[in-house]
Design an enzyme around this catalytic site. Structure first.
Site, PDB file in Angstrom:
ATOM      1  N   HIS A 107       3.053   3.717   0.895  1.00 30.19           N
ATOM      2  CA  HIS A 107       3.402   2.522   1.674  1.00 30.19           C
ATOM      3  C   HIS A 107       4.836   2.048   1.365  1.00 30.19           C
ATOM      4  CE1 HIS A 107      -0.681   2.518   3.016  1.00 30.19           C
ATOM      5  NE2 HIS A 107      -1.211   2.020   1.921  1.00 30.19           N
ATOM      6  N   HIS A 177      -2.570  -3.184   7.388  1.00 37.49           N
ATOM      7  CA  HIS A 177      -3.510  -2.731   6.345  1.00 37.49           C
ATOM      8  C   HIS A 177      -4.603  -3.773   6.076  1.00 37.49           C
ATOM      9  CE1 HIS A 177      -4.859  -0.879   2.619  1.00 37.49           C
ATOM     10  NE2 HIS A 177      -4.054   0.134   2.840  1.00 37.49           N
ATOM     11  N   GLU A 313      -6.257   2.036   9.718  1.00 36.01           N
ATOM     12  CA  GLU A 313      -4.801   1.916   9.784  1.00 36.01           C
ATOM     13  C   GLU A 313      -4.271   2.913  10.797  1.00 36.01           C
ATOM     14  OE1 GLU A 313      -3.624   2.546   5.534  1.00 36.01           O
ATOM     15  OE2 GLU A 313      -5.753   2.181   5.306  1.00 36.01           O
TER      16      GLU A 313
END
Ligand code: BGC
Length: 347
Positions: A107, A177, A313
């Site tokens: 991420h 998320h 996601e």
């Protein structure tokens, strides 16, 4: 429709964080905060009319800052994993922050998640968050101007519209998320939720959660969610893929991807009568069953235990910079990245 705004808190560095709450005529209420351009809560009426907050996360800014495992947040500029701690664009190697096990990037090191975005209402049912990153932050190329608009409709859809433009050729792959629990954040685990994913293939990973590049058929495996089944039905199956990740934490390749919005997944909680339909124009969806949650304190002071929420996601596939056969998310300088994801609630 209405939007209200309140003060959510001040970061440790002293930046004020605002919260916007959008309410529709059906009593759905969505709160968004400038920290991480995050979804902080989504209230949905259950079958008795009682409002349930169907997102697992935090009541206070301190949680988002210090205890976050990306709850509600935007992850980016590149969501999920990039292997080797670097990628190459046109012969130039860009070393990246290695925030997972010291060897790979998850991420984007939390960049988008831990940034205070600019927030602005548009009309009475939408909020736009914007942030322009500096070129080279965490090694990642491109001063990317990103805009994420959340729109709540009277059809009980939360529409996420992403728009990004970089001044330099780069990979662009943001996602949201949110951990959902359609029984309510305080209702225990999500194993009895029934899930459908419109995907005949998924991207298998190694023990480091890095895809091999293979697109594997789900048929005959625990990854077959083409017919709805409880999340918990096969999650403990002793196959290598579920062992590698400790439960579902995989990218599914959405069938029929053609860059148009299409339904990708449906989750149903029979106890509350609340369902979530996820649509996207992106090629992949990471189904993460919250396997790594282990008791961090969240809303109402309750621990977020293993599998108390699941994430869907929407994304380009993980580690695309190292997998030339995956759909590309490399964008030229000035080329616009646009995508849409819709979280539609039925109740
Ligand atoms: C990843 C998980 C990770 C989670 C929170 C998901 O997108 O696939 O492996 O634990 O994010 O960091």
């Amino acid at each position: 429709m209405s939007i209200t705004k309140d003060f959510f808190g001040k970061t440790a560095a002293g930046t004020a964080v605002e919260r916007f709450t959008i309410t529709n005529q059906n009593n759905m209420r969505v709160s968004l905060i400038t920290y991480g351009a995050s979804i902080q809560r989504i209230f949905v009426p259950d079958k008795t009319g009682t409002l349930r907050d169907v997102t697992v996360g935090f009541d206070d800014l301190e949680g988002f800052e210090n205890r976050s495992d990306y709850q509600g947040a935007i992850a980016g500029p590149y969501a999920n994993r990039i292997s080797e701690g670097a990628f190459v664009i046109d012969g130039t190697t860009y070393p990246l922050v290695k925030n997972e096990d010291g060897v790979k990037t998850l991420h984007s090191g939390g960049e988008y998640t831990h940034t205070v975005w600019q927030g602005k209402e548009s009309g009475d049912n939408a909020v736009t968050f914007s942030y322009t990153r500096p070129d080279g932050l965490n090694g990642y190329p491109g001063a990317i101007a990103a805009e994420i608009t959340y729109t709540l409709t009277e059809g009980n859809e939360l529409v996420l519209s992403y728009r990004c433009v970089s001044d330099k050729k780069t990979y662009i792959n943001p996602t949201n998320h949110t951990y959902f629990n359609l029984g309510g954040f305080d209702s225990g685990d999500i194993l009895s939720h029934k899930l459908t994913i419109h995907a005949s293939r998924f991207t298998p990973v190694n023990e480091a959660s890095i895809p091999s590049g293979e697109l594997r058929e789900v048929a005959g495996t625990p990854f077959d969610f083409r017919q709805q089944k409880p999340i918990g039905q096969d999650i403990e199956h002793p196959c290598e893929q579920l062992q590698n990740t400790g439960g579902y934490d995989h990218n599914f390749c959405i069938d029929g991807w053609n860059k148009q919005l299409r339904e990708a997944a449906v989750a149903v909680c029979e106890e509350t009568g609340i369902s979530l339909v996820v649509s996207t124009d992106l090629p992949g969806i990471q189904f993460y069953a919250g396997n790594f949650l282990k008791g961090i304190i969240g809303k109402s002071g309750l621990p977020m235990n293993r599998r108390c929420g699941f994430c869907l996601e929407t994304q380009y596939y993980p580690d695309t910079p190292h997998q030339p056969s995956f759909p590309s998310c490399l964008f030229d300088a000035g080329e616009e990245y646009r995508s849409q994801t819709v979280f539609a609630f039925r109740f």
